[in-house]
Design a protein around this motif. Sequence first.
Motif, PDB file in Angstrom:
ATOM      1  N   VAL A  88       6.394   9.482  -9.486  1.00  0.00           N
ATOM      2  CA  VAL A  88       7.083   9.873  -8.248  1.00  0.00           C
ATOM      3  C   VAL A  88       8.055  11.019  -8.505  1.00  0.00           C
ATOM      4  O   VAL A  88       8.111  11.987  -7.720  1.00  0.00           O
ATOM      5  CB  VAL A  88       7.821   8.656  -7.644  1.00  0.00           C
ATOM      6  CG1 VAL A  88       8.716   9.096  -6.483  1.00  0.00           C
ATOM      7  CG2 VAL A  88       6.821   7.625  -7.154  1.00  0.00           C
ATOM      8  N   CYS A  91       6.007  14.380  -9.281  1.00  0.00           N
ATOM      9  CA  CYS A  91       5.336  14.881  -8.076  1.00  0.00           C
ATOM     10  C   CYS A  91       6.345  15.387  -7.052  1.00  0.00           C
ATOM     11  O   CYS A  91       6.136  16.439  -6.430  1.00  0.00           O
ATOM     12  CB  CYS A  91       4.465  13.785  -7.470  1.00  0.00           C
ATOM     13  SG  CYS A  91       3.025  13.335  -8.441  1.00  0.00           S
ATOM     14  N   GLU A  92       7.445  14.659  -6.886  1.00  0.00           N
ATOM     15  CA  GLU A  92       8.441  15.077  -5.903  1.00  0.00           C
ATOM     16  C   GLU A  92       9.082  16.408  -6.289  1.00  0.00           C
ATOM     17  O   GLU A  92       9.256  17.289  -5.432  1.00  0.00           O
ATOM     18  CB  GLU A  92       9.513  13.999  -5.773  1.00  0.00           C
ATOM     19  CG  GLU A  92      10.565  14.323  -4.722  1.00  0.00           C
ATOM     20  CD  GLU A  92      11.585  13.212  -4.570  1.00  0.00           C
ATOM     21  OE1 GLU A  92      12.710  13.498  -4.133  1.00  0.00           O
ATOM     22  OE2 GLU A  92      11.242  12.065  -4.904  1.00  0.00           O
ATOM     23  N   LEU A 137      -2.199   2.529   5.419  1.00  0.00           N
ATOM     24  CA  LEU A 137      -2.691   2.153   4.097  1.00  0.00           C
ATOM     25  C   LEU A 137      -3.844   1.156   4.194  1.00  0.00           C
ATOM     26  O   LEU A 137      -4.798   1.209   3.401  1.00  0.00           O
ATOM     27  CB  LEU A 137      -1.553   1.565   3.265  1.00  0.00           C
ATOM     28  CG  LEU A 137      -0.408   2.509   2.893  1.00  0.00           C
ATOM     29  CD1 LEU A 137       0.612   1.780   2.020  1.00  0.00           C
ATOM     30  CD2 LEU A 137      -0.921   3.744   2.175  1.00  0.00           C
ATOM     31  N   PHE A 147      -1.076   2.825  -6.246  1.00  0.00           N
ATOM     32  CA  PHE A 147      -1.354   4.168  -5.734  1.00  0.00           C
ATOM     33  C   PHE A 147      -0.820   4.337  -4.313  1.00  0.00           C
ATOM     34  O   PHE A 147      -0.239   5.367  -3.969  1.00  0.00           O
ATOM     35  CB  PHE A 147      -2.852   4.437  -5.776  1.00  0.00           C
ATOM     36  CG  PHE A 147      -3.254   5.782  -5.246  1.00  0.00           C
ATOM     37  CD1 PHE A 147      -2.908   6.943  -5.917  1.00  0.00           C
ATOM     38  CD2 PHE A 147      -3.967   5.886  -4.063  1.00  0.00           C
ATOM     39  CE1 PHE A 147      -3.258   8.191  -5.425  1.00  0.00           C
ATOM     40  CE2 PHE A 147      -4.333   7.126  -3.564  1.00  0.00           C
ATOM     41  CZ  PHE A 147      -3.986   8.281  -4.243  1.00  0.00           C
ATOM     42  N   GLY A 148      -0.999   3.310  -3.478  1.00  0.00           N
ATOM     43  CA  GLY A 148      -0.494   3.389  -2.112  1.00  0.00           C
ATOM     44  C   GLY A 148       1.017   3.456  -2.055  1.00  0.00           C
ATOM     45  O   GLY A 148       1.588   4.239  -1.278  1.00  0.00           O
ATOM     46  N   ILE A 150       2.977   4.648  -4.393  1.00  0.00           N
ATOM     47  CA  ILE A 150       3.372   5.966  -4.909  1.00  0.00           C
ATOM     48  C   ILE A 150       3.247   7.022  -3.815  1.00  0.00           C
ATOM     49  O   ILE A 150       4.148   7.855  -3.631  1.00  0.00           O
ATOM     50  CB  ILE A 150       2.517   6.339  -6.133  1.00  0.00           C
ATOM     51  CG1 ILE A 150       2.906   5.482  -7.327  1.00  0.00           C
ATOM     52  CG2 ILE A 150       2.683   7.821  -6.480  1.00  0.00           C
ATOM     53  CD1 ILE A 150       2.031   5.687  -8.549  1.00  0.00           C
ATOM     54  N   LEU A 151       2.144   6.998  -3.057  1.00  0.00           N
ATOM     55  CA  LEU A 151       1.956   7.968  -1.969  1.00  0.00           C
ATOM     56  C   LEU A 151       3.061   7.844  -0.924  1.00  0.00           C
ATOM     57  O   LEU A 151       3.615   8.854  -0.462  1.00  0.00           O
ATOM     58  CB  LEU A 151       0.592   7.763  -1.320  1.00  0.00           C
ATOM     59  CG  LEU A 151      -0.638   8.279  -2.066  1.00  0.00           C
ATOM     60  CD1 LEU A 151      -1.896   8.027  -1.239  1.00  0.00           C
ATOM     61  CD2 LEU A 151      -0.505   9.760  -2.374  1.00  0.00           C
ATOM     62  N   VAL A 152       3.391   6.637  -0.548  1.00  0.00           N
ATOM     63  CA  VAL A 152       4.426   6.430   0.473  1.00  0.00           C
ATOM     64  C   VAL A 152       5.791   6.863  -0.046  1.00  0.00           C
ATOM     65  O   VAL A 152       6.572   7.501   0.674  1.00  0.00           O
ATOM     66  CB  VAL A 152       4.446   4.951   0.903  1.00  0.00           C
ATOM     67  CG1 VAL A 152       5.591   4.699   1.881  1.00  0.00           C
ATOM     68  CG2 VAL A 152       3.121   4.568   1.547  1.00  0.00           C
ATOM     69  N   ILE A 154       6.504   9.138  -2.311  1.00  0.00           N
ATOM     70  CA  ILE A 154       6.566  10.607  -2.349  1.00  0.00           C
ATOM     71  C   ILE A 154       6.698  11.171  -0.942  1.00  0.00           C
ATOM     72  O   ILE A 154       7.489  12.097  -0.690  1.00  0.00           O
ATOM     73  CB  ILE A 154       5.323  11.175  -3.051  1.00  0.00           C
ATOM     74  CG1 ILE A 154       5.301  10.740  -4.521  1.00  0.00           C
ATOM     75  CG2 ILE A 154       5.290  12.700  -2.959  1.00  0.00           C
ATOM     76  CD1 ILE A 154       4.028  11.119  -5.245  1.00  0.00           C
ATOM     77  N   ALA A 155       5.928  10.633  -0.001  1.00  0.00           N
ATOM     78  CA  ALA A 155       5.961  11.136   1.380  1.00  0.00           C
ATOM     79  C   ALA A 155       7.330  10.923   2.022  1.00  0.00           C
ATOM     80  O   ALA A 155       7.815  11.791   2.762  1.00  0.00           O
ATOM     81  CB  ALA A 155       4.877  10.438   2.208  1.00  0.00           C
TER      82      ALA A 155
END
Length: 286
Positions: A88, A91-92, A137, A147-148, A150-152, A154-155
Amino acid sequence: MNKKSKVDTRAKFEIRQERIAVVIMTLCVLPILYIYGLFFSNAFINQQTGEWTLANFNFFTNEIKLGQTTIEPIGESFKNTIYFTAVVTICEVVFSCMAGYALSRLDFVGKKTITMSLLILRMFPGVLLLIGVLYVLMYMGIVNTMFGVILVAIAFRLPGSSFIIRNFFAQVPKDIENSALVDGCNRFTAFFQVIIHLVKPGIASTSVFAFMAAWSNYLLFNVLIFNTKTPVLATYLRKISTNDEMIADYGIFCAMALVYMLPVVVFFFISQKSLMKGNVSGGKGI
């Protein structure tokens, strides 16, 4: 003579005000120091005998038994937390740097709209979006997975980080970038060889905030993970403090909290030098 007496009077007044401020700050800090003192001491004290011990840190290798409840060692939770925090944070920082540079340097259609959207999304509480995010999701088939989450994560963090780092890029004089372009660099090489070094305080601050938010993330794992197959330190602490029989060992809890806190402190001291650096000074025509 009157002028000198006024200066002396003003100096005495300022000294008196400083002493009052020091006394007030000391009174405010003492309760906090007392709490931290109890916190550190309880981590090394056996709650039953009152003796100093390191047995409270046995959760690294051994199971913890609280009444009839058995809690596994911390290894899996620690590994998942490090993995989640590293992904995180990296990527951020990378995505926010690219977005911040584009918003501060490039001209394109919708630039002002995107900038205002970032500001609005930064002010909007992410908790209100969790139900909608859960359905998204589930539709994508990545609910109840690392993975889900991590995506949330970062978003949710990306709008605020992009808006912050954009201000650091905007403070870099354009003459510096133009000089690099004249010397033979393209935008890609000018970004990595010149500009990125001038916004290190912004990158450091973004990294610190991203690391702290990811390391202490509890809400997303509690809402988006339905089982215990992906434990992290935050859910591990909850398991110690609120087990089925409501039995809490405060020595183990304080020792676990101490381990939980140390990486954040270490990361802050590592990046402190970059955080303390001032803005850009010097340059062509400045």
